[in-house]
Scaffold this motif. Structure first.
Motif: not given
Length: 125
Positions: A8-9, A75-83, A107-111
């Protein structure tokens, strides 16, 4: 079945790409938290706060670069951090090319994108 948080992130980055390509300012602004904080560490005078500032900035970009297209290169997503690596390009209304590439840490939060550090720079041709 619930979507795993990392998927979802990721979807918010894909939504951002689609919104830029469609020049859909409302869809683009909906990708950002209301209290969004955007930093450009190399150009701190360009920092922004709030989704409404995102609206103002991107409304200007859409007006100046009416054919802008975005490509989410990787891209890559690790928890609530995206690069993510991006390529934004088009033609400015003054006839010059608009061609930026770079990385964005989010920083990703609630989509939504709660904060970002942009390292986007013009491509030197």
């Amino acid at each position: 079945m619930n979507t795993p948080p990392h998927q979802s992130n990721l979807s918010v980055l894909l939504k951002m790409e689609a919104a830029i390509d469609a020049h859909d300012i409302d869809a683009l602004v909906n990708c950002f938290a209301n209290d969004f904080v955007g930093e450009q560490p190399v150009h701190p005078e360009r920092n922004v706060t709030g989704a409404e500032q995102v609206r103002k900035n991107w409304t200007g970009i859409f007006a100046q670069v009416p054919d802008i297209q975005a490509k989410l290169v990787t891209h890559t997503i690790a928890g609530d951090i995206g690069w993510s690596e991006w390529h934004w390009q088009g033609n400015q209304t003054n006839g010059t090319a608009f061609n930026l590439r770079g990385a964005v840490v989010t920083g990703l939060r609630e989509n939504t994108i709660a904060w970002a550090r942009l390292y986007m720079e013009p491509v030197q041709i």
